[in-house]
Design a protein around this motif. Structure first.
Motif, PDB file in Angstrom:
ATOM      1  N   ALA A   1     -16.722 -13.670  -6.960  1.00  0.00           N
ATOM      2  CA  ALA A   1     -16.361 -13.472  -8.364  1.00  0.00           C
ATOM      3  C   ALA A   1     -16.110 -12.004  -8.692  1.00  0.00           C
ATOM      4  O   ALA A   1     -15.468 -11.693  -9.687  1.00  0.00           O
ATOM      5  CB  ALA A   1     -17.464 -14.021  -9.258  1.00  0.00           C
ATOM      6  N   HIS A   2     -16.583 -11.081  -7.853  1.00  0.00           N
ATOM      7  CA  HIS A   2     -16.485  -9.642  -8.158  1.00  0.00           C
ATOM      8  C   HIS A   2     -15.741  -8.879  -7.071  1.00  0.00           C
ATOM      9  O   HIS A   2     -16.146  -7.784  -6.696  1.00  0.00           O
ATOM     10  CB  HIS A   2     -17.879  -9.047  -8.338  1.00  0.00           C
ATOM     11  CG  HIS A   2     -18.664  -9.711  -9.413  1.00  0.00           C
ATOM     12  ND1 HIS A   2     -18.352  -9.590 -10.747  1.00  0.00           N
ATOM     13  CD2 HIS A   2     -19.718 -10.548  -9.364  1.00  0.00           C
ATOM     14  CE1 HIS A   2     -19.196 -10.299 -11.471  1.00  0.00           C
ATOM     15  NE2 HIS A   2     -20.030 -10.908 -10.655  1.00  0.00           N
ATOM     16  N   LEU A   3     -14.665  -9.437  -6.555  1.00  0.00           N
ATOM     17  CA  LEU A   3     -13.884  -8.731  -5.549  1.00  0.00           C
ATOM     18  C   LEU A   3     -13.078  -7.619  -6.212  1.00  0.00           C
ATOM     19  O   LEU A   3     -12.443  -7.822  -7.236  1.00  0.00           O
ATOM     20  CB  LEU A   3     -12.946  -9.694  -4.825  1.00  0.00           C
ATOM     21  CG  LEU A   3     -13.605 -10.728  -3.929  1.00  0.00           C
ATOM     22  CD1 LEU A   3     -12.536 -11.634  -3.324  1.00  0.00           C
ATOM     23  CD2 LEU A   3     -14.422 -10.076  -2.843  1.00  0.00           C
ATOM     24  N   ASN A   4     -13.108  -6.451  -5.619  1.00  0.00           N
ATOM     25  CA  ASN A   4     -12.336  -5.312  -6.100  1.00  0.00           C
ATOM     26  C   ASN A   4     -11.279  -5.018  -5.039  1.00  0.00           C
ATOM     27  O   ASN A   4     -11.588  -4.527  -3.969  1.00  0.00           O
ATOM     28  CB  ASN A   4     -13.255  -4.106  -6.320  1.00  0.00           C
ATOM     29  CG  ASN A   4     -12.539  -2.994  -7.034  1.00  0.00           C
ATOM     30  OD1 ASN A   4     -11.403  -3.153  -7.480  1.00  0.00           O
ATOM     31  ND2 ASN A   4     -13.181  -1.852  -7.139  1.00  0.00           N
ATOM     32  N   ILE A   5     -10.034  -5.332  -5.338  1.00  0.00           N
ATOM     33  CA  ILE A   5      -8.951  -5.217  -4.364  1.00  0.00           C
ATOM     34  C   ILE A   5      -7.930  -4.209  -4.858  1.00  0.00           C
ATOM     35  O   ILE A   5      -7.513  -4.241  -6.011  1.00  0.00           O
ATOM     36  CB  ILE A   5      -8.293  -6.593  -4.135  1.00  0.00           C
ATOM     37  CG1 ILE A   5      -9.339  -7.568  -3.601  1.00  0.00           C
ATOM     38  CG2 ILE A   5      -7.105  -6.474  -3.202  1.00  0.00           C
ATOM     39  CD1 ILE A   5      -8.851  -8.982  -3.483  1.00  0.00           C
ATOM     40  N   HIS A   6      -7.527  -3.295  -3.949  1.00  0.00           N
ATOM     41  CA  HIS A   6      -6.502  -2.304  -4.266  1.00  0.00           C
ATOM     42  C   HIS A   6      -5.277  -2.549  -3.401  1.00  0.00           C
ATOM     43  O   HIS A   6      -5.393  -2.930  -2.247  1.00  0.00           O
ATOM     44  CB  HIS A   6      -7.030  -0.890  -4.009  1.00  0.00           C
ATOM     45  CG  HIS A   6      -7.964  -0.431  -5.077  1.00  0.00           C
ATOM     46  ND1 HIS A   6      -7.642   0.572  -5.943  1.00  0.00           N
ATOM     47  CD2 HIS A   6      -9.198  -0.843  -5.430  1.00  0.00           C
ATOM     48  CE1 HIS A   6      -8.658   0.761  -6.784  1.00  0.00           C
ATOM     49  NE2 HIS A   6      -9.606  -0.089  -6.477  1.00  0.00           N
ATOM     50  N   ARG A   7      -4.106  -2.295  -3.971  1.00  0.00           N
ATOM     51  CA  ARG A   7      -2.851  -2.470  -3.254  1.00  0.00           C
ATOM     52  C   ARG A   7      -2.261  -1.111  -2.923  1.00  0.00           C
ATOM     53  O   ARG A   7      -2.257  -0.193  -3.739  1.00  0.00           O
ATOM     54  CB  ARG A   7      -1.869  -3.262  -4.105  1.00  0.00           C
ATOM     55  CG  ARG A   7      -0.562  -3.539  -3.372  1.00  0.00           C
ATOM     56  CD  ARG A   7       0.324  -4.414  -4.181  1.00  0.00           C
ATOM     57  NE  ARG A   7       1.331  -3.585  -4.833  1.00  0.00           N
ATOM     58  CZ  ARG A   7       2.294  -4.071  -5.597  1.00  0.00           C
ATOM     59  NH1 ARG A   7       2.356  -5.352  -5.840  1.00  0.00           N
ATOM     60  NH2 ARG A   7       3.162  -3.268  -6.144  1.00  0.00           N
ATOM     61  N   HIS A   8      -1.752  -0.990  -1.699  1.00  0.00           N
ATOM     62  CA  HIS A   8      -1.068   0.224  -1.245  1.00  0.00           C
ATOM     63  C   HIS A   8       0.339  -0.190  -0.814  1.00  0.00           C
ATOM     64  O   HIS A   8       0.498  -1.084   0.012  1.00  0.00           O
ATOM     65  CB  HIS A   8      -1.825   0.855  -0.071  1.00  0.00           C
ATOM     66  CG  HIS A   8      -1.110   2.004   0.554  1.00  0.00           C
ATOM     67  ND1 HIS A   8      -0.984   3.224  -0.072  1.00  0.00           N
ATOM     68  CD2 HIS A   8      -0.472   2.122   1.738  1.00  0.00           C
ATOM     69  CE1 HIS A   8      -0.303   4.040   0.709  1.00  0.00           C
ATOM     70  NE2 HIS A   8       0.020   3.390   1.814  1.00  0.00           N
ATOM     71  N   ASP A   9       1.355   0.435  -1.390  1.00  0.00           N
ATOM     72  CA  ASP A   9       2.739   0.121  -1.053  1.00  0.00           C
ATOM     73  C   ASP A   9       3.213   1.000   0.093  1.00  0.00           C
ATOM     74  O   ASP A   9       2.893   2.192   0.153  1.00  0.00           O
ATOM     75  CB  ASP A   9       3.656   0.335  -2.255  1.00  0.00           C
ATOM     76  CG  ASP A   9       3.385  -0.641  -3.366  1.00  0.00           C
ATOM     77  OD1 ASP A   9       2.826  -1.716  -3.086  1.00  0.00           O
ATOM     78  OD2 ASP A   9       3.743  -0.336  -4.517  1.00  0.00           O
ATOM     79  N   ARG A  10       3.967   0.409   1.003  1.00  0.00           N
ATOM     80  CA  ARG A  10       4.624   1.144   2.090  1.00  0.00           C
ATOM     81  C   ARG A  10       6.118   0.932   1.980  1.00  0.00           C
ATOM     82  O   ARG A  10       6.575  -0.083   1.465  1.00  0.00           O
ATOM     83  CB  ARG A  10       4.161   0.632   3.455  1.00  0.00           C
ATOM     84  CG  ARG A  10       2.788   1.084   3.844  1.00  0.00           C
ATOM     85  CD  ARG A  10       2.553   0.728   5.288  1.00  0.00           C
ATOM     86  NE  ARG A  10       1.237   1.187   5.691  1.00  0.00           N
ATOM     87  CZ  ARG A  10       0.961   1.639   6.894  1.00  0.00           C
ATOM     88  NH1 ARG A  10       1.878   1.677   7.813  1.00  0.00           N
ATOM     89  NH2 ARG A  10      -0.249   2.035   7.189  1.00  0.00           N
ATOM     90  N   LEU A  11       6.864   1.865   2.494  1.00  0.00           N
ATOM     91  CA  LEU A  11       8.331   1.829   2.482  1.00  0.00           C
ATOM     92  C   LEU A  11       8.885   1.600   1.080  1.00  0.00           C
ATOM     93  O   LEU A  11       9.725   0.742   0.856  1.00  0.00           O
ATOM     94  CB  LEU A  11       8.851   0.752   3.444  1.00  0.00           C
ATOM     95  CG  LEU A  11       8.770   1.090   4.919  1.00  0.00           C
ATOM     96  CD1 LEU A  11       9.257  -0.091   5.755  1.00  0.00           C
ATOM     97  CD2 LEU A  11       9.579   2.318   5.252  1.00  0.00           C
ATOM     98  N   GLY A  12       8.364   2.341   0.135  1.00  0.00           N
ATOM     99  CA  GLY A  12       8.880   2.270  -1.231  1.00  0.00           C
ATOM    100  C   GLY A  12       8.615   0.955  -1.932  1.00  0.00           C
ATOM    101  O   GLY A  12       9.351   0.569  -2.816  1.00  0.00           O
ATOM    102  N   GLY A  13       7.570   0.249  -1.531  1.00  0.00           N
ATOM    103  CA  GLY A  13       7.214  -0.998  -2.186  1.00  0.00           C
ATOM    104  C   GLY A  13       7.723  -2.243  -1.486  1.00  0.00           C
ATOM    105  O   GLY A  13       7.508  -3.349  -1.960  1.00  0.00           O
TER     106      GLY A  13
END
Length: 69
Positions: free
Chosen positions: A48-60
Protein backbone atom coordinates in the motif's frame (compact mmCIF):
# COMPACT_ATOMS: atom_id res chain seq x y z
CA UNK A 1 15.94 10.90 -35.12
CA UNK A 2 19.64 10.00 -35.24
CA UNK A 3 21.87 12.88 -36.37
CA UNK A 4 25.31 11.31 -36.76
CA UNK A 5 27.46 8.31 -35.82
CA UNK A 6 28.26 9.67 -32.35
CA UNK A 7 24.54 10.10 -31.60
CA UNK A 8 23.82 6.60 -32.92
CA UNK A 9 26.49 5.06 -30.67
CA UNK A 10 25.11 6.95 -27.67
CA UNK A 11 21.58 5.71 -28.39
CA UNK A 12 22.79 2.13 -28.80
CA UNK A 13 24.72 2.26 -25.49
CA UNK A 14 21.67 3.62 -23.69
CA UNK A 15 19.43 0.91 -25.14
CA UNK A 16 21.97 -1.82 -24.32
CA UNK A 17 22.17 -0.67 -20.69
CA UNK A 18 18.38 -0.52 -20.47
CA UNK A 19 17.99 -3.97 -22.03
CA UNK A 20 20.63 -5.71 -19.90
CA UNK A 21 20.28 -3.88 -16.58
CA UNK A 22 16.70 -2.70 -16.20
CA UNK A 23 14.11 -4.02 -18.64
CA UNK A 24 12.00 -6.88 -17.24
CA UNK A 25 12.13 -10.02 -19.34
CA UNK A 26 8.74 -11.65 -19.61
CA UNK A 27 10.10 -15.09 -20.51
CA UNK A 28 12.41 -15.37 -17.49
CA UNK A 29 10.06 -14.54 -14.60
CA UNK A 30 10.64 -10.79 -15.17
CA UNK A 31 14.32 -11.16 -14.22
CA UNK A 32 16.92 -8.79 -15.60
CA UNK A 33 19.73 -10.76 -17.25
CA UNK A 34 22.59 -9.31 -15.17
CA UNK A 35 20.95 -9.22 -11.71
CA UNK A 36 19.25 -11.78 -9.44
CA UNK A 37 15.51 -11.81 -8.78
CA UNK A 38 14.38 -9.48 -5.98
CA UNK A 39 12.61 -10.84 -2.93
CA UNK A 40 8.80 -10.79 -3.36
CA UNK A 41 6.77 -8.35 -1.27
CA UNK A 42 4.38 -10.47 0.80
CA UNK A 43 3.34 -7.88 3.42
CA UNK A 44 0.10 -6.11 2.30
CA UNK A 45 1.08 -2.99 4.29
CA UNK A 46 4.24 -2.57 2.22
CA UNK A 47 2.25 -2.89 -1.01
CA UNK A 48 0.00 0.00 0.00
CA UNK A 49 2.99 2.36 0.51
CA UNK A 50 5.21 1.76 -2.51
CA UNK A 51 7.26 4.79 -3.49
CA UNK A 52 8.24 4.47 -7.15
CA UNK A 53 10.29 6.93 -9.21
CA UNK A 54 10.57 7.01 -12.99
CA UNK A 55 13.77 7.81 -14.88
CA UNK A 56 13.55 8.55 -18.61
CA UNK A 57 16.26 7.47 -21.05
CA UNK A 58 16.76 8.56 -24.64
CA UNK A 59 14.57 11.62 -24.26
CA UNK A 60 11.63 9.72 -22.80
CA UNK A 61 11.56 6.81 -25.25
CA UNK A 62 12.68 4.34 -22.55
CA UNK A 63 11.42 4.45 -18.95
CA UNK A 64 13.02 2.94 -15.85
CA UNK A 65 11.06 2.51 -12.62
CA UNK A 66 12.72 2.06 -9.19
CA UNK A 67 11.50 1.59 -5.64
CA UNK A 68 12.72 4.39 -3.39
CA UNK A 69 13.49 3.63 0.23
Amino acid sequence: MIFNQRHLLYALRQYEAFYNEHRPHQGIANARPLTPLPEPIADPNRLAHLNIHRHDRLGGILHEYKHVA
